[in-house]
Design a protein around this motif. Sequence first.
Motif, PDB file in Angstrom:
ATOM      1  N   GLN A 231     -12.488   0.880   0.102  1.00  0.00           N
ATOM      2  CA  GLN A 231     -11.419   1.649  -0.543  1.00  0.00           C
ATOM      3  C   GLN A 231     -11.811   3.115  -0.517  1.00  0.00           C
ATOM      4  OE1 GLN A 231     -11.431  -0.627  -4.282  1.00  0.00           O
ATOM      5  NE2 GLN A 231      -9.300  -1.105  -3.818  1.00  0.00           N
TER       6      GLN A 231
ATOM      7  N   LEU B  33      -5.816  -4.327   4.158  1.00  0.00           N
ATOM      8  CA  LEU B  33      -5.785  -3.800   5.528  1.00  0.00           C
ATOM      9  C   LEU B  33      -6.732  -4.548   6.457  1.00  0.00           C
ATOM     10  CD1 LEU B  33      -5.534   0.075   5.065  1.00  0.00           C
ATOM     11  CD2 LEU B  33      -3.758  -1.543   5.753  1.00  0.00           C
TER      12      LEU B  33
ATOM     13  N   ASP C 273       4.892   6.838   5.073  1.00  0.00           N
ATOM     14  CA  ASP C 273       5.172   7.155   3.663  1.00  0.00           C
ATOM     15  C   ASP C 273       4.873   8.623   3.420  1.00  0.00           C
ATOM     16  OD1 ASP C 273       2.412   7.604   2.615  1.00  0.00           O
ATOM     17  OD2 ASP C 273       2.123   5.492   3.147  1.00  0.00           O
TER      18      ASP C 273
ATOM     19  N   ASN D 284       0.842  -1.213   0.000  1.00  0.00           N
ATOM     20  CA  ASN D 284       0.000   0.000   0.000  1.00  0.00           C
ATOM     21  C   ASN D 284       0.868   1.251   0.000  1.00  0.00           C
ATOM     22  OD1 ASN D 284      -2.526  -1.107  -0.038  1.00  0.00           O
ATOM     23  ND2 ASN D 284      -2.789  -1.115   2.170  1.00  0.00           N
TER      24      ASN D 284
HETATM   25  P1  ADP Z   1      -6.408  -2.139  -1.422  1.00  0.00           P
HETATM   26  O1  ADP Z   1      -5.040  -1.577  -1.244  1.00  0.00           O
HETATM   27  O2  ADP Z   1      -6.440  -3.476  -2.055  1.00  0.00           O
HETATM   28  O3  ADP Z   1      -7.356  -1.172  -2.050  1.00  0.00           O
HETATM   29  P2  ADP Z   1      -6.450  -2.142   1.472  1.00  0.00           P
HETATM   30  O4  ADP Z   1      -7.402  -2.775   2.418  1.00  0.00           O
HETATM   31  O5  ADP Z   1      -5.034  -2.563   1.579  1.00  0.00           O
HETATM   32  O6  ADP Z   1      -7.015  -2.396   0.029  1.00  0.00           O
HETATM   33  O7  ADP Z   1      -6.532  -0.582   1.653  1.00  0.00           O
HETATM   34  C1  ADP Z   1      -7.796   0.039   1.716  1.00  0.00           C
HETATM   35  C2  ADP Z   1      -7.703   1.478   1.247  1.00  0.00           C
HETATM   36  O8  ADP Z   1      -6.979   2.269   2.204  1.00  0.00           O
HETATM   37  C3  ADP Z   1      -6.956   1.655  -0.059  1.00  0.00           C
HETATM   38  O9  ADP Z   1      -7.811   1.430  -1.166  1.00  0.00           O
HETATM   39  C4  ADP Z   1      -6.525   3.110   0.045  1.00  0.00           C
HETATM   40  O10 ADP Z   1      -7.581   3.950  -0.346  1.00  0.00           O
HETATM   41  C5  ADP Z   1      -6.266   3.307   1.533  1.00  0.00           C
HETATM   42  N1  ADP Z   1      -4.836   3.182   1.875  1.00  0.00           N
HETATM   43  C6  ADP Z   1      -4.225   2.106   2.424  1.00  0.00           C
HETATM   44  N2  ADP Z   1      -2.915   2.343   2.650  1.00  0.00           N
HETATM   45  C7  ADP Z   1      -2.691   3.601   2.239  1.00  0.00           C
HETATM   46  C8  ADP Z   1      -1.512   4.445   2.198  1.00  0.00           C
HETATM   47  N3  ADP Z   1      -0.327   4.024   2.656  1.00  0.00           N
HETATM   48  N4  ADP Z   1      -1.660   5.703   1.709  1.00  0.00           N
HETATM   49  C9  ADP Z   1      -2.865   6.139   1.274  1.00  0.00           C
HETATM   50  N5  ADP Z   1      -3.991   5.401   1.264  1.00  0.00           N
HETATM   51  C10 ADP Z   1      -3.917   4.152   1.738  1.00  0.00           C
END
Ligand code: ADP
Length: 414
Positions: free
Chosen positions: A361, A377, A342, A314
């Motif tokens: 998302q 997540l 990040d 991510n």
């Molecule tokens: P995916 O990455 O498959 O969409 P995740 O459950 O890993 O699903 O993440 C859910 C959402 O959280 C992502 O779609 C994104 O919008 C947000 N997200 C997660 N990590 C980050 C990050 N490091 N920076 C910005 N947004 C993030």
Amino acid sequence: MTQLPNIDAAGLARMVQISRVLNSTTELSTLLNQIIREAATLTRTEAASILLLDPNTRQLHFKASSNNIPPQMANMPVSLDDSIAGAILKADEPMIIPDVTQDPRWNKDVDKAINFQTKAILGVPMRNVDQEPVGVIEAINKLDGAGFTPQDVETLTILADIAGVAVEKARLIEELQQANAELSELDQLKTDFIAIASHELRTPLSVILGYVSFLREEASPAMMDQFDSVLQAAVHLRSLIQDMLNLRYVDAGVTALDLEVVDLGRLVRDLALDEDETAVAKAQTITVTVPDEPLPIRVDKPMIEVIISNLLSNAIKFTPQNGRVDITLRRQGSEVWFTMIDNGIGIPKDQLDRIFKRFYQVESPLRRHHEGMGLGLSIAKELVELHNGRIWAETLTEGSKFTMVLPLHATAGI
Ligand code: ADP
């Protein structure tokens, strides 16, 4: 109630006790049986019964009686228009029928069905908190053969007031439980579907991956780019399927964990996160800071790797070219804190909790082109919690910070 009931201290104490018992009973049939028992005892009668109003059909149904009601009778509707109970409900006040045989609204079939002889009835309506009708309680035949007294009317009215509210509550709880069971069933269907689909997709995908890798080796330089694209797409598909498979693992719960004591510092170093290919391709810098002291944790090692890999992919995905990802490990009391910062596009503050929900998302034009299913997540959070840890996200001035906390294992030196 317009008038205060004429009830003595002992009677009041008894009513408070009954109220406590009825209000703590949430199973409807148990509750109804408690009510009729109390109704018969308080009015000193041979029997008591309860008829409840079906809010949809607006008909009454026998739901409990001191004399066992045959099941077919419980389902038989009692009309509001030509029954004693219906008259009580419609009049919305207590009614004494000293001799039912003289009352044209009396239905003899009930007595016949339960082999009982009703002589006199004292009936009172039951209402919910909003004073809407819920049903009727009937006390039948005074034990001493005498007539019903004003005291009986008062006592049964108070009982009906308590009972009406308790019955409504129990009904709502039953409805909620049923809705909950239906939702769980749907959830199970979804989980089963994901498990079957991900499993079935894996085999053909391995064939595709195998052949594409092989064909790519043999390909002419002109075809190389096309094969690279197919290979990339297949690898991406594999990681989506892996997420779905991990979901099944999480659903299996704590029993599925294969626990061993590992040093989190060593685990993180061995993952060589700073050499991640995708980050290298995006010219991003990844730093990893691990203390010298050991950080023993008792965990399912591959699952901790899944969590870290989900967080890192991510961070890389949502951080532009030339960005940074800083990973730090430190001991904090009896816990180990793993943070990943990040300098990417960040997360809106009001979505910080929601991103940990399955399939969630963040919707924004900036993110639309990012691939994923919104599972990473949620899997990370559920896995962390299976390990008695916590995980959360924070929004920074620029970018995001994820913190995972795990309990340290209480043995020295590994
Ligand atoms: P995916 O990455 O498959 O969409 P995740 O459950 O890993 O699903 O993440 C859910 C959402 O959280 C992502 O779609 C994104 O919008 C947000 N997200 C997660 N990590 C980050 C990050 N490091 N920076 C910005 N947004 C993030």
